[in-house]
Design an enzyme around this catalytic site. Structure first.
Site, PDB file in Angstrom:
ATOM      1  N   SER A   1      24.327  32.831 -18.939  1.00 58.09           N
ATOM      2  CA  SER A   1      23.868  31.457 -19.177  1.00 58.09           C
ATOM      3  C   SER A   1      24.911  30.621 -19.900  1.00 58.09           C
ATOM      4  O   SER A   1      25.087  29.442 -19.598  1.00 58.09           O
ATOM      5  CB  SER A   1      22.584  31.465 -20.001  1.00 58.09           C
ATOM      6  OG  SER A   1      21.553  32.093 -19.301  1.00 58.09           O
ATOM      7  N   GLU A   2      25.579  31.231 -20.848  1.00 57.54           N
ATOM      8  CA  GLU A   2      26.514  30.488 -21.697  1.00 57.54           C
ATOM      9  C   GLU A   2      27.854  30.221 -21.023  1.00 57.54           C
ATOM     10  O   GLU A   2      28.374  29.118 -21.096  1.00 57.54           O
ATOM     11  CB  GLU A   2      26.754  31.243 -23.007  1.00 57.54           C
ATOM     12  CG  GLU A   2      25.560  31.267 -23.942  1.00 57.54           C
ATOM     13  CD  GLU A   2      25.304  29.945 -24.637  1.00 57.54           C
ATOM     14  OE1 GLU A   2      26.058  28.974 -24.432  1.00 57.54           O
ATOM     15  OE2 GLU A   2      24.325  29.882 -25.395  1.00 57.54           O
ATOM     16  N   SER A   3      28.436  31.250 -20.418  1.00 54.10           N
ATOM     17  CA  SER A   3      29.823  31.107 -19.933  1.00 54.10           C
ATOM     18  C   SER A   3      30.055  31.580 -18.508  1.00 54.10           C
ATOM     19  O   SER A   3      31.165  31.416 -18.003  1.00 54.10           O
ATOM     20  CB  SER A   3      30.756  31.890 -20.854  1.00 54.10           C
ATOM     21  OG  SER A   3      30.540  33.285 -20.686  1.00 54.10           O
TER      22      SER A   3
END
Length: 187
Positions: free
Chosen positions: A59-61
């Site tokens: 989700s983040e990167s």
């Protein structure tokens, strides 16, 4: 009669494509794992579900180590430098360079330590932990104390920040995907 055979052939082709796409190999291609050794090591060290770590990283990167957000969050787990500095001090980490948030091993360890910290703070409540990872524990605690959000999964739509609301939904989705796909391969 010809039209019926064409329709049957098309249905057969579509069913075959669906069956082909619904294989473990295809799912693993769509939801890859990078840094598996590092994730499993951090998971064991800090007692955090490896599927949660995977979901946060995805989700983040999207597994890109050099990703920097508009707000300044860095690396695989998109950690804010101020938060990272606090974690390094609290956990006693000893980074070997000032670019440590770009190092996948260090970023995963710091992010996983923080997830463990949030798990302790929110008594293992995954929804609150994910919300706090995105918005910060101060904001989440404020929402809970101010009764803006109950903290419950079925009330995600009440999270005051749209970004956090979508983030929680996305991480939970990826958590389930990774858990279903790799349930026998990871641990």
């Amino acid at each position: 009669m010809k039209l019926g055979r064409r329709a049957a052939l098309i249905l057969l082709i579509l069913a075959s494509v669906f069956l082909l796409l619904n294989t473990s190999l295809v799912w693993k291609w769509m939801y890859p794992i990078k840094y598996q050794k590092e994730i499993l090591s951090a998971s064991q060290t800090y007692q955090v579900d490896p599927y949660l770590i995977l979901a946060v990283i995805r989700s983040e990167s999207g597994f890109e180590t050099d990703r920097v957000s508009k707000k300044g969050a860095v690396g695989l787990m998109q950690i804010m430098p101020d938060t990272a500095a606090w974690i390094v001090k609290q956990a006693g980490f000893q980074p070997t360079s000032d670019q440590y948030l770009y190092d996948p091993v260090m970023n995963i360890r710091i992010g996983t330590w923080y997830l463990n910290f949030l798990m302790d703070r929110y008594k293992g409540d995954l929804v609150k932990v994910i919300a706090a990872y995105n918005a910060g524990p101060g904001k989440v605690s404020g929402w809970l104390e101010g009764e803006q959000w109950s903290g419950r999964l079925e009330h995600i739509e009440d999270i005051p920040f749209g970004e956090t609301r979508q983030y929680v939904q996305r991480v939970l989705y990826y958590h389930d995907r990774y858990k279903n796909i790799y349930s026998t391969d990871l641990r």
